[in-house]
Design a protein around this motif. Structure first.
Motif, PDB file in Angstrom:
ATOM      1  N   VAL A 121       0.831  -1.267   0.037  1.00  0.00           N
ATOM      2  CA  VAL A 121      -0.001  -0.007   0.012  1.00  0.00           C
ATOM      3  C   VAL A 121       0.815   1.167   0.146  1.00  0.00           C
ATOM      4  CG1 VAL A 121      -1.818   1.039   1.402  1.00  0.00           C
ATOM      5  CG2 VAL A 121      -1.642  -1.215   1.261  1.00  0.00           C
ATOM      6  N   PRO A 122       0.745   2.219  -0.766  1.00  0.00           N
ATOM      7  CA  PRO A 122       1.493   3.476  -0.923  1.00  0.00           C
ATOM      8  C   PRO A 122       1.234   4.222   0.316  1.00  0.00           C
ATOM      9  CG  PRO A 122      -0.433   3.620  -2.351  1.00  0.00           C
ATOM     10  CD  PRO A 122      -0.398   2.054  -1.887  1.00  0.00           C
ATOM     11  N   VAL A 123       2.108   4.797   0.783  1.00  0.00           N
ATOM     12  CA  VAL A 123       1.930   5.773   2.073  1.00  0.00           C
ATOM     13  C   VAL A 123       2.329   7.144   1.737  1.00  0.00           C
ATOM     14  CG1 VAL A 123       2.734   5.955   4.672  1.00  0.00           C
ATOM     15  CG2 VAL A 123       2.427   3.653   3.432  1.00  0.00           C
ATOM     16  N   THR A 124       3.484   7.502   1.121  1.00  0.00           N
ATOM     17  CA  THR A 124       3.832   8.694   1.164  1.00  0.00           C
ATOM     18  C   THR A 124       3.734   9.200  -0.235  1.00  0.00           C
ATOM     19  OG1 THR A 124       5.961   8.032   0.355  1.00  0.00           O
ATOM     20  CG2 THR A 124       5.664   8.433   2.590  1.00  0.00           C
ATOM     21  N   PRO A 125       3.612  10.456  -0.647  1.00  0.00           N
ATOM     22  CA  PRO A 125       3.532  11.146  -1.958  1.00  0.00           C
ATOM     23  C   PRO A 125       4.596  10.823  -2.780  1.00  0.00           C
ATOM     24  CG  PRO A 125       3.093  12.711  -0.430  1.00  0.00           C
ATOM     25  CD  PRO A 125       3.611  11.553   0.497  1.00  0.00           C
ATOM     26  N   ARG A 126       4.409  10.719  -4.319  1.00  0.00           N
ATOM     27  CA  ARG A 126       5.538  10.183  -5.037  1.00  0.00           C
ATOM     28  C   ARG A 126       6.639  11.192  -5.067  1.00  0.00           C
ATOM     29  NH1 ARG A 126       3.810   6.309  -8.780  1.00  0.00           N
ATOM     30  NH2 ARG A 126       5.200   7.022 -10.112  1.00  0.00           N
ATOM     31  N   VAL A 127       7.914  10.805  -5.039  1.00  0.00           N
ATOM     32  CA  VAL A 127       9.074  11.530  -5.363  1.00  0.00           C
ATOM     33  C   VAL A 127       9.994  10.961  -6.327  1.00  0.00           C
ATOM     34  CG1 VAL A 127      10.993  12.588  -4.139  1.00  0.00           C
ATOM     35  CG2 VAL A 127       9.019  12.541  -2.735  1.00  0.00           C
ATOM     36  N   ARG A 128      10.137  11.630  -7.382  1.00  0.00           N
ATOM     37  CA  ARG A 128      11.055  11.056  -8.433  1.00  0.00           C
ATOM     38  C   ARG A 128      10.391   9.814  -8.866  1.00  0.00           C
ATOM     39  NH1 ARG A 128      17.479  11.644  -7.588  1.00  0.00           N
ATOM     40  NH2 ARG A 128      17.671  14.130  -7.578  1.00  0.00           N
ATOM     41  N   SER A 129       9.256   9.732  -9.127  1.00  0.00           N
ATOM     42  CA  SER A 129       8.428   8.763  -9.815  1.00  0.00           C
ATOM     43  C   SER A 129       8.043   7.576  -8.853  1.00  0.00           C
ATOM     44  CB  SER A 129       8.765   8.261 -10.883  1.00  0.00           C
ATOM     45  OG  SER A 129       8.919   9.317 -11.681  1.00  0.00           O
ATOM     46  N   ASN A 130       8.417   7.676  -7.418  1.00  0.00           N
ATOM     47  CA  ASN A 130       8.406   6.496  -6.528  1.00  0.00           C
ATOM     48  C   ASN A 130       7.656   7.056  -5.056  1.00  0.00           C
ATOM     49  OD1 ASN A 130      10.369   4.180  -7.376  1.00  0.00           O
ATOM     50  ND2 ASN A 130      11.408   6.174  -7.905  1.00  0.00           N
ATOM     51  N   ASN A 131       6.789   6.043  -4.600  1.00  0.00           N
ATOM     52  CA  ASN A 131       6.335   6.158  -3.276  1.00  0.00           C
ATOM     53  C   ASN A 131       7.011   5.242  -2.348  1.00  0.00           C
ATOM     54  OD1 ASN A 131       3.823   6.051  -5.548  1.00  0.00           O
ATOM     55  ND2 ASN A 131       3.312   7.354  -3.796  1.00  0.00           N
ATOM     56  N   SER A 132       6.839   5.652  -1.029  1.00  0.00           N
ATOM     57  CA  SER A 132       7.129   4.584  -0.082  1.00  0.00           C
ATOM     58  C   SER A 132       5.934   3.751   0.297  1.00  0.00           C
ATOM     59  CB  SER A 132       7.656   5.229   1.262  1.00  0.00           C
ATOM     60  OG  SER A 132       8.774   5.793   0.946  1.00  0.00           O
ATOM     61  N   HIS A 135       3.808  -3.399   3.572  1.00  0.00           N
ATOM     62  CA  HIS A 135       3.203  -4.638   3.177  1.00  0.00           C
ATOM     63  C   HIS A 135       1.553  -4.585   4.080  1.00  0.00           C
ATOM     64  CE1 HIS A 135       3.735  -9.282   3.409  1.00  0.00           C
ATOM     65  NE2 HIS A 135       2.430  -8.910   2.771  1.00  0.00           N
ATOM     66  N   TRP A 136       0.760  -4.622   3.291  1.00  0.00           N
ATOM     67  CA  TRP A 136      -0.581  -4.658   3.678  1.00  0.00           C
ATOM     68  C   TRP A 136      -0.901  -6.026   4.447  1.00  0.00           C
ATOM     69  CZ3 TRP A 136      -4.366  -1.777   5.150  1.00  0.00           C
ATOM     70  CH2 TRP A 136      -5.915  -2.375   5.186  1.00  0.00           C
ATOM     71  N   GLN A 137      -1.127  -6.042   5.585  1.00  0.00           N
ATOM     72  CA  GLN A 137      -1.468  -7.123   6.657  1.00  0.00           C
ATOM     73  C   GLN A 137      -2.571  -6.727   7.478  1.00  0.00           C
ATOM     74  OE1 GLN A 137       2.521  -8.555   7.344  1.00  0.00           O
ATOM     75  NE2 GLN A 137       2.053 -10.367   6.583  1.00  0.00           N
ATOM     76  N   SER A 138      -3.804  -6.751   7.215  1.00  0.00           N
ATOM     77  CA  SER A 138      -4.916  -5.876   7.898  1.00  0.00           C
ATOM     78  C   SER A 138      -4.936  -6.378   8.962  1.00  0.00           C
ATOM     79  CB  SER A 138      -5.882  -5.765   7.096  1.00  0.00           C
ATOM     80  OG  SER A 138      -6.543  -7.077   6.857  1.00  0.00           O
ATOM     81  N   ASP A 139      -5.159  -7.744   9.484  1.00  0.00           N
ATOM     82  CA  ASP A 139      -5.314  -8.183  10.710  1.00  0.00           C
ATOM     83  C   ASP A 139      -4.221  -7.945  11.836  1.00  0.00           C
ATOM     84  OD1 ASP A 139      -7.624  -9.012   9.800  1.00  0.00           O
ATOM     85  OD2 ASP A 139      -7.013 -11.065   9.213  1.00  0.00           O
ATOM     86  N   LYS A 194      -3.961 -14.695   3.006  1.00  0.00           N
ATOM     87  CA  LYS A 194      -4.292 -13.552   4.134  1.00  0.00           C
ATOM     88  C   LYS A 194      -3.086 -12.447   3.535  1.00  0.00           C
ATOM     89  CE  LYS A 194      -5.166 -16.188   8.490  1.00  0.00           C
ATOM     90  NZ  LYS A 194      -4.617 -16.438   9.657  1.00  0.00           N
ATOM     91  N   LEU A 195      -2.857 -12.381   2.279  1.00  0.00           N
ATOM     92  CA  LEU A 195      -2.258 -11.293   1.792  1.00  0.00           C
ATOM     93  C   LEU A 195      -1.047 -11.223   2.676  1.00  0.00           C
ATOM     94  CD1 LEU A 195      -4.732  -8.615   1.227  1.00  0.00           C
ATOM     95  CD2 LEU A 195      -3.530  -9.929  -0.736  1.00  0.00           C
ATOM     96  N   GLY A 196      -0.049 -12.269   2.243  1.00  0.00           N
ATOM     97  CA  GLY A 196       1.284 -12.045   3.130  1.00  0.00           C
ATOM     98  C   GLY A 196       1.499 -13.460   3.602  1.00  0.00           C
ATOM     99  N   HIS A 197       0.543 -14.522   3.989  1.00  0.00           N
ATOM    100  CA  HIS A 197       0.656 -15.579   4.567  1.00  0.00           C
ATOM    101  C   HIS A 197       0.478 -16.828   3.462  1.00  0.00           C
ATOM    102  CE1 HIS A 197       1.213 -14.043   8.452  1.00  0.00           C
ATOM    103  NE2 HIS A 197       0.196 -13.165   7.989  1.00  0.00           N
ATOM    104  N   GLU A 198       0.521 -17.904   3.850  1.00  0.00           N
ATOM    105  CA  GLU A 198       0.309 -19.180   2.921  1.00  0.00           C
ATOM    106  C   GLU A 198      -0.868 -18.896   1.981  1.00  0.00           C
ATOM    107  OE1 GLU A 198      -1.631 -22.222   5.989  1.00  0.00           O
ATOM    108  OE2 GLU A 198       0.202 -22.672   4.807  1.00  0.00           O
ATOM    109  N   ALA A 199      -1.231 -19.467   0.965  1.00  0.00           N
ATOM    110  CA  ALA A 199      -1.798 -19.256  -0.154  1.00  0.00           C
ATOM    111  C   ALA A 199      -3.231 -20.103   0.382  1.00  0.00           C
ATOM    112  CB  ALA A 199      -1.601 -19.566  -1.446  1.00  0.00           C
ATOM    113  N   ILE A 200      -4.511 -19.668   0.158  1.00  0.00           N
ATOM    114  CA  ILE A 200      -5.419 -20.571   0.390  1.00  0.00           C
ATOM    115  C   ILE A 200      -6.642 -20.371  -0.792  1.00  0.00           C
ATOM    116  CG2 ILE A 200      -5.530 -20.216   3.035  1.00  0.00           C
ATOM    117  CD1 ILE A 200      -7.557 -18.451   2.938  1.00  0.00           C
ATOM    118  N   ARG A 201      -7.449 -21.162  -0.782  1.00  0.00           N
ATOM    119  CA  ARG A 201      -8.583 -21.042  -1.964  1.00  0.00           C
ATOM    120  C   ARG A 201      -9.600 -20.096  -1.391  1.00  0.00           C
ATOM    121  NH1 ARG A 201      -9.065 -26.547  -5.382  1.00  0.00           N
ATOM    122  NH2 ARG A 201      -6.803 -26.662  -5.973  1.00  0.00           N
ATOM    123  N   VAL A 202     -10.076 -19.367  -2.016  1.00  0.00           N
ATOM    124  CA  VAL A 202     -11.440 -18.502  -1.682  1.00  0.00           C
ATOM    125  C   VAL A 202     -12.627 -18.816  -2.162  1.00  0.00           C
ATOM    126  CG1 VAL A 202     -12.327 -16.126  -1.348  1.00  0.00           C
ATOM    127  CG2 VAL A 202      -9.696 -16.567  -1.212  1.00  0.00           C
TER     128      VAL A 202
END
Length: 256
Positions: A121-132, A135-139, A194-202
């Motif tokens: 997920v982008p956090v900061t505004p773009r500087v020289r075409s790049n954001n900071s 890693h999205w792990q909502s839980d 879980k977007l970052g953990h082992e893959a599961i079938r949804v």
């Protein structure tokens, strides 16, 4: 923390957090010369420092903070790293999200970056075409809104203070949650887990709050879109699909 100078590590221990806006390439002593070997699923944050890049003097454009609190710097820009990360993944979602799914959901700027089971997920505004990015792990993430910025905490990771307002963060979280909810609700055998953990079938199941989708993407259409993500979809098909979403006419979309 490892990979930073003793002085900087002491500073982090004294304050109890890492102030991202104050992090400089000279604070980081560890250098990663082979980014293809990095376990990117374990990344915590990608910090854009390309504004400090100087040809022949300061070659580093990115600082990486891993979930085990290792820190290192790279000469590659974050945009270049994302290309490399996506090349390593069997399931490549980013192009489909940018060209097809996000516009259908009414999302047009500062989109999350999805490659396989990794969501950034982008956090900061773009500087020289790049954001900071983080890693999205909502839980497992907690955002604390303060006068001096927004603190991100995750168990086992050094807290990160971002010089970004709560309004920006809440908007980015909302957009990411909306996209992730769409993918998880409509996906068939989608390797997001879980977007970052082992893959599961949804399991495929219609969501009740379809009204949240700006273009009223239908359940049958969504199934076809998600099934297509595991295939190479031609640009012509993507263009046709987006047009049909915008017009609300799905009759001419080829079966996948």
């Amino acid at each position: 923390m490892s990979g930073v100078t003793d002085e900087y590590n002491k500073q982090v221990q004294q304050t109890g957090y890492l102030a991202v806006a104050d992090l400089r390439t000279e604070d980081v002593v560890a250098v990663e010369s082979e980014p293809a070997r990095v376990a990117w699923a374990n990344v915590f944050a990608l910090v854009n420092v390309s504004q400090y890049w100087v040809a022949g003097e300061q070659p580093y454009r990115t600082i990486v903070i891993m979930q085990d609190n290792r820190v290192f710097k790279l000469i590659q820009s974050i945009q270049r790293l994302m290309t490399l990360i996506e090349d390593q993944r069997l399931l490549k979602l980013d192009a489909h999200i940018r060209k097809l799914i996000a516009p259908a959901l009414g999302l047009h700027r500062n989109l999350p970056y999805v490659a396989g089971d990794l969501c950034l997920v982008p956090v900061t505004p773009r500087v020289r075409s790049n954001n900071s990015w983080v890693h999205w792990q909502s839980d497992e993430m907690n955002w604390d809104y303060r006068q001096d910025g927004t603190m991100l905490t995750r168990e086992g990771c050094v807290p990160l203070l971002w010089a970004v307002s709560d309004e920006i963060i809440k908007r980015r979280i909302r957009d990411c949650s909306r996209l992730v909810s769409f993918l998880q609700s409509y996906g068939q055998k989608l390797r997001l887990g879980k977007l970052g953990h082992e893959a599961i079938r949804v399991t495929v199941s219609p969501v009740s709050d379809v009204q949240d989708v700006d273009q009223r993407v239908t359940y049958n259409w969504a199934m076809r879109v998600m099934m297509s993500l595991s295939q190479q979809v031609e640009e012509k098909v993507l263009s046709l699909a987006l047009r049909e979403i915008q017009q609300g006419d799905y009759s001419r979309m080829p079966e996948v």
